[in-house]
Design an enzyme around this catalytic site. Structure first.
Site, short mmCIF file in Angstrom:
data_model
loop_
_atom_site.label_atom_id
_atom_site.label_comp_id
_atom_site.label_asym_id
_atom_site.label_seq_id
_atom_site.Cartn_x
_atom_site.Cartn_y
_atom_site.Cartn_z
CB SER A 1 -0.89 -0.26 1.15
OG SER A 1 -0.39 0.21 2.43
CG ASN B 1 12.31 1.53 6.39
OD1 ASN B 1 11.64 0.93 5.72
ND2 ASN B 1 12.24 1.41 7.84
CB VAL C 1 16.85 -3.13 12.48
CG1 VAL C 1 15.36 -3.27 12.04
CG2 VAL C 1 17.49 -4.37 11.78
NE ARG D 1 16.01 -11.91 3.08
CZ ARG D 1 16.63 -12.49 2.30
NH1 ARG D 1 16.54 -12.43 0.96
NH2 ARG D 1 17.86 -12.95 2.60
NE ARG E 1 20.56 -10.78 6.24
CZ ARG E 1 20.89 -10.81 7.60
NH1 ARG E 1 21.84 -9.99 8.00
NH2 ARG E 1 19.62 -11.25 8.51
CG HIS F 1 9.40 1.71 12.09
ND1 HIS F 1 9.60 0.32 11.99
CD2 HIS F 1 9.13 1.98 13.33
CE1 HIS F 1 9.68 -0.25 13.02
NE2 HIS F 1 9.32 0.60 13.95
CD GLU G 1 3.05 3.16 7.66
OE1 GLU G 1 3.62 2.87 6.70
OE2 GLU G 1 2.30 2.45 8.75
#
Ligand code: GRF
Length: 220
Positions: free
Chosen positions: A15, A106, A143, A90, A64, A108, A173
Site C-alpha cells: 500500500s 525506509n 535496523v 528482510r 542475504r 516505519h 504513512e
C-alpha cells in the site's frame, strides 16, 4: 526537468508502494517509480507495479548477500537514484546499505527511536503511549536507525487494538512517504551527522494533548 528515478523494495501488500506510485502520475511530481523489487514472488504489491506498467521483479534469494548483489545490479541497470523500502521485511546486507548510503530510505510505523523492530503498534499499545505515528528515515546498518527525514503523529485511542492503531498510522504513512520522497527529489535534505536539515521548512507550532485539555477544563 528530469524526475528522480526511484526503486522500491517490498515484501507484501504494497500500500505504501501504491502511495508512491499515485502522485507520480502527475508530471509535476519530481519523482517516478522505475523499478519494484520484491523478495517474495507472491507479494501483492507486485500487481500494483504491473497495473501501472512499472518494471517489477521478484528476487527471492534466501542468501542475504546474493539478494544484495542482484538487487543492486537491477537498480543500477534501471538508473535508480533513490531506493525506498516500503514494507520490505528482510534485513539488508550491510554491503547494500553502504552502497546506497544517503540514497536509501525506509518508512516505519512508529515515532522512532521508539518501538523499532517488529510489531511497533503492539509495542506502542503495551507501553501505553498517548500518541504514536510513523517515521521516514535514511537507512543505516542497524535496523530502524538512521537520520529522520519526517514524522507524522496520530493519537492512540482508549479502545484501540493493534489493527485499529495500525490502520490509523497507515493512513498517515500514505501521506508522509510521498512528501518525504518529494523533499529528497527537490534536493531539500542535508544530512548533518544524525540530523537531517530540511531546506525552507516552516516551524510547526503548538502542542497536541491526549487526553484533550478540554477534558480537565470541563471539570470532568
Ligand atoms: C507499513 O506499516 C510499513 O510502515 C511497514 O510495513 C507496512 C507495510 O505495508 N514497514 P504496505 O506493504 O506498504 O501496505
Amino acid at each position: 526537468m528530469a524526475r528522480l528515478r526511484v526503486g522500491v523494495l517490498i515484501s507484501g501488500r504494497g500500500s505504501n508502494l501504491q502511495a508512491l506510485i499515485d502522485p507520480a502520475a502527475a508530471p509535476a511530481y519530481p519523482a517516478e517509480i522505475v523499478l519494484v523489487i520484491s523478495n517474495r514472488p507472491e507479494a501483492q504489491g507486485l500487481a500494483h507495479a504491473a497495473r501501472t506498467g512499472i518494471a517489477h521483479r521478484p528476487i527471492a534469494h534466501s542468501e542475504r548477500a546474493l539478494f544484495a548483489t542482484e538487487a543492486n545490479a537491477a537498480l543500477r541497470q534501471s538508473g535508480v537514484e533513490l531506493v525506498a523500502l516500503a514494507g520490505f521485511m528482510r534485513i539488508l546486507d550491510t554491503s547494500f546499505v553502504e552502497a546506497w548510503r544517503d540514497r536509501l530510505v525506509n518508512i516505519h510505523p512508529s515515532l522512532l527511536p521508539a518501538f523499532p523492530g517488529l510489531h511497533p503498534q503492539r509495542q506502542a499499545l503495551a507501553a501505553g503511549v498517548r500518541f504514536s505515528g510513523c517515521t521516514v528515515h535514511f537507512v543505516r546498518p542497524e535496523v530502524d536507525t538512521g537520520p529522520i527525514i519526517a514524522q507524522a503523529v496520530v493519537p492512540v485511542h482508549p479502545d484501540d487494538d493493534e489493527k485499529r492503531l495500525a490502520a490509523r498510522i497507515l493512513a498517515a504513512e500514505h501521506r508522509l512517504y510521498p512528501m518525504a520522497v518529494r523533499l529528497f527529489a527537490e534536493g531539500r535534505l542535508r544530512i548533518r551527522g544524525n540530523v537531517v536539515e530540511v531546506g525552507g521548512m516552516p516551524t510547526v507550532d503548538g502542542a497536541l494533548f491526549n487526553p484533550p485539555e478540554a477534558l480537565a477544563s470541563a471539570g470532568g
